[in-house]
Design a protein around this motif. Structure first.
Motif, PDB file in Angstrom:
ATOM      1  N   SER A   1       1.009  -1.861   5.688  1.00 20.09           N
ATOM      2  CA  SER A   1       1.242  -1.624   4.259  1.00 20.09           C
ATOM      3  C   SER A   1       0.875  -2.839   3.406  1.00 20.09           C
TER       4      SER A   1
ATOM      5  N   ALA B   1       0.809  -1.213   0.000  1.00 21.68           N
ATOM      6  CA  ALA B   1       0.000   0.000   0.000  1.00 21.68           C
ATOM      7  C   ALA B   1       0.848   1.272   0.000  1.00 21.68           C
ATOM      8  N   GLU B   2       2.129   1.147   0.424  1.00 22.70           N
ATOM      9  CA  GLU B   2       2.964   2.346   0.448  1.00 22.70           C
ATOM     10  C   GLU B   2       3.688   2.558  -0.874  1.00 22.70           C
ATOM     11  N   THR B   3       4.350   1.504  -1.351  1.00 22.86           N
ATOM     12  CA  THR B   3       5.105   1.649  -2.599  1.00 22.86           C
ATOM     13  C   THR B   3       4.202   1.523  -3.824  1.00 22.86           C
ATOM     14  N   LYS B   4       2.944   1.085  -3.598  1.00 18.92           N
ATOM     15  CA  LYS B   4       1.973   0.860  -4.686  1.00 18.92           C
ATOM     16  C   LYS B   4       2.419  -0.264  -5.635  1.00 18.92           C
ATOM     17  N   GLU B   5       3.294  -1.130  -5.144  1.00 20.11           N
ATOM     18  CA  GLU B   5       3.754  -2.224  -5.999  1.00 20.11           C
ATOM     19  C   GLU B   5       2.770  -3.386  -5.956  1.00 20.11           C
TER      20      GLU B   5
END
Lengths: 337, 348
Positions: B268, B77-81
């Protein structure tokens, strides 16, 4: 039983014809052996469909909030007649106290109940054979199988909640119908809570995990419970979101724990949640604990009087509050570590 | 029909363990569990755990291909990976064998195939499991009171949806391969199998005839589809009354396939999950605006019946009910779909 059925039918016919109620809720013959089904009757409907026997297991009070609630989409005042066993009437009293339904809009036919037969207990004795016919008398039920007949002592095959029931006759009613040859029921004290508490913490956790872990989140326990009338259940709320949608153990635990906690001081131990559960989860282990806790703390049995305030909705100066004043002393009282 | 060219085999019951053991060298075998309280298909670690004389599993076999909760993908959820491992549609060799699926449940899989596999875009998650799984069904010698398969176009010996069908002839099984894959797999255990005699075929026929006679034919569904075209019929005003609005009938139903999709993020760790949904729930089709086109149980009950018996026949040329009887057996208020349909049929 037949006499009671006759009296019910006559009373219902009369109150429907006299426009005393708009709707009547009772039981009708089920499509499966050892079962009945709730029955909704309006004026002009055939009242001879109504039955009363040892298989009238549903707690009919569950229907009242959705039909009568003043906050319903259907704003029109509806007067409802209903058949109540001891437990149904206690649920109904709770609903009146919580302002979900109005006593004036109800016509209650109280029935002195001798306990409801647990169909699963009977079926477990039949080796998978199918029942062709069922008959019952005061003490026993007889099931006809393909080649043979089997008779069961009713008292031994009652639902656990019925075996432990101390209030089989309603306290609040308009008409009370006594079942023929009614002998005061022998209340078998419930030992499940004590047994549960005597287990170690690991064992208790394991039981909790095993029971709750097989939940499929069909919400039948909630929907069968007269106390669960929230318009929007926390379990499905999205704003805010309280729990995830999965059936991972944390979500299941969260759902059941919170639902059960909301029953404190309100649960009448009717067993509707257990009966509804398709996965045979014994939710009563947990609700029963709350019932005992409330009884021990406040000497209160829910659903016996409309006037008496609910213990968690009122305050008395001598209420026990050691959980606040001396939490370290009592927080694990009675439990094995 | 190609199936007529296929030959039926015989497996003596005393060789059954060996049969399963040989298959389990190459495949993972699942069968309904009656000791596990969830009553669904679980992996078999020893052939003697497989039982033949039991009723249908509590949870339908659909949960194997269309599980109640399924991760579509996970993300940070943080890096959107995004990790997108699941999403592949290449051919899969058979890895799993479901043994002891009742013909009604196998039939239901052929219906779900129409929804998830035979339309575009097909569902990659479903396909992956479906292509890697072989279904061995077990014909019904002892239908239950709740069974009504013959009313909805299914039979206690339906082959549809199955790769192989077993007939229990007391001391031996008659085995009929239904698909090409099945023939290949049976060839690998050919040494354990004999050929079926006329006598075996006769016995099979007799048993199935008895089964069909036990099952009560409750209604003819041909007229039902047409009857239900009247969306605003007055009977909808009454038949939902006793429904509690729980999800038992839809969750245990082998053909119900409505789902919901949600993103679950804990810190995340995010995942997009697909979960079963039920038209019986008040949240079903509730819009973000607060409007719900199905505001009461009446509209929701209508949706359930219409979807199975009116929309599905129009969209897929099939009734989406196989008559397994689970919804009847487990309904907390004994709201019996057979009675409900009979009631509708009798209406003016």
């Amino acid at each position: 039983m037949k006499q009671a059925e006759y009296e019910i039918t006559n009373t219902v016919e009369k109150i429907l014809t006299d426009n005393k109620v708009d709707l009547f809720i009772g039981y009708e013959k089920g499509t499966l052996p050892l079962r009945t089904s709730p029955c909704f009757l309006s004026k002009g409907d055939d009242t001879s469909r109504l039955v009363w026997n040892s298989f009238c297991s549903n707690n009919l009070a569950v229907y009242l909030p959705r039909i009568m609630s003043t906050t319903n989409e259907n704003k029109k005042r509806k007067r409802v007649g209903i058949i109540c066993k001891g437990c149904d009437s206690r649920s109904l009293v709770g609903l009146i106290k919580e302002n979900q339904i109005k006593r004036d809009d109800l016509f209650i036919i109280g029935l002195s109940c001798t306990g409801i037969v647990d169909s699963k207990k009977v079926l477990s004795q039949l080796n998978g054979n199918e029942i062709i016919d069922v008959s019952e008398d005061t003490e026993s039920i007889t099931v006809k199988l393909k080649d043979t007949e089997k008779t069961f002592d009713k008292n031994k095959y009652l639902y656990e909640s019925c075996r432990n029931c101390a209030y089989s006759t309603p306290k609040v009613y308009d008409v009370l119908i006594r079942t023929a040859k009614f002998s005061p029921q022998v209340v078998i004290p419930d030992t499940s809570v004590v047994k549960f508490m005597n287990k170690t913490r690991e064992e208790r956790w394991k039981i909790f995990e095993m029971e709750v872990g097989r939940c499929i989140r069909c919400y039948a326990c909630r929907n069968a419970c007269p106390n669960c009338y929230c318009k929007e259940c926390f379990a499905e709320q999205t704003q805010p979101r309280w729990l995830c949608v999965t059936n991972d153990l944390p979500d299941l635990l969260f759902y059941h724990t919170v639902r059960i906690f909301h029953q404190a001081g309100r649960c009448v131990d009717c067993g509707a949640c257990v009966r509804a559960c398709p996965m045979d989860i014994d939710l009563r282990i947990f609700t029963r604990m709350l019932v005992d806790e409330v009884k021990g703390r406040f000497d209160y049995d829910p659903g016996l009087s409309i006037e008496e305030p609910q213990p968690l909705a009122t305050f008395k100066i001598d209420d026990k509050q050691e959980f606040m004043t001396e939490p370290e002393v009592n927080n694990v009282k009675g439990y094995k570590k | 029909m190609t199936k007529d060219k296929r030959t039926d085999f015989i497996l003596e019951k005393n060789r059954f363990e060996e049969f399963i053991r040989s298959l389990s060298e190459k495949y993972r075998i699942y069968s309904p569990s009656y000791t596990d309280t969830r009553g669904h298909f679980i992996e078999v670690d020893s052939p003697d755990k497989i039982k033949f004389n039991q009723t249908n599993s509590k949870l339908a076999v659909k949960s194997f291909f269309f599980p109640q909760v399924e991760n579509l993908f996970v993300f940070d959820a943080e890096t959107k990976e995004l990790s997108d491992k699941e999403n592949e549609t290449t051919a899969h060799p058979i890895q799993h064998i479901l043994f002891g699926v009742r013909p009604c449940d196998a039939f239901s899989i052929s219906l779900l195939d129409a929804v998830f596999m035979k339309i575009s875009p097909a569902d990659p998650y479903y396909i992956k499991k479906r292509h890697s799984t072989m279904i061995i069904s077990l014909a019904c010698n002892h239908p239950r009171q709740t069974c009504f398969c013959t009313s909805v176009g299914c039979q206690p010996d339906s082959e549809k949806g199955a790769d192989i069908i077993f007939f229990d002839l007391e001391d031996r099984f008659l085995i009929r391969p239904v698909t090409d894959t099945a023939e290949e797999i049976l060839n690998s255990v050919r040494t354990l199998l004999g050929s079926a005699t006329d006598c075996d075929q006769e016995k099979k026929k007799q048993l199935m005839l008895e089964s069909k006679n036990i099952i009560h034919k409750d209604f003819e569904f041909d007229d039902l589809v047409k009857k239900l075209d009247n969306f605003n019929a007055s009977y909808w005003n009454r038949i939902y009354e006793k429904c509690l609005g729980c999800g038992i009938c839809t969750y245990l139903c082998p053909t119900c396939h409505c789902f919901d999709i949600a993103d679950e993020v804990i810190e995340s760790n995010g995942r997009r999950v697909r979960t079963w949904d039920s038209c019986m729930f008040s949240l079903f089709t509730l819009h973000a605006s607060g409007h719900n086109p199905r505001p009461t149980q009446k509209e929701r009950m209508r949706q359930r019946i219409m979807h199975k018996f009116n929309y599905a026949p129009k969209n897929y040329d099939q009734i989406f009910c196989v008559g397994c009887g689970r919804c009847i057996m487990y309904c907390p208020v004994n709201l019996d779909i057979r009675q409900l349909i009979k009631g509708i049929m009798e209406e003016e």
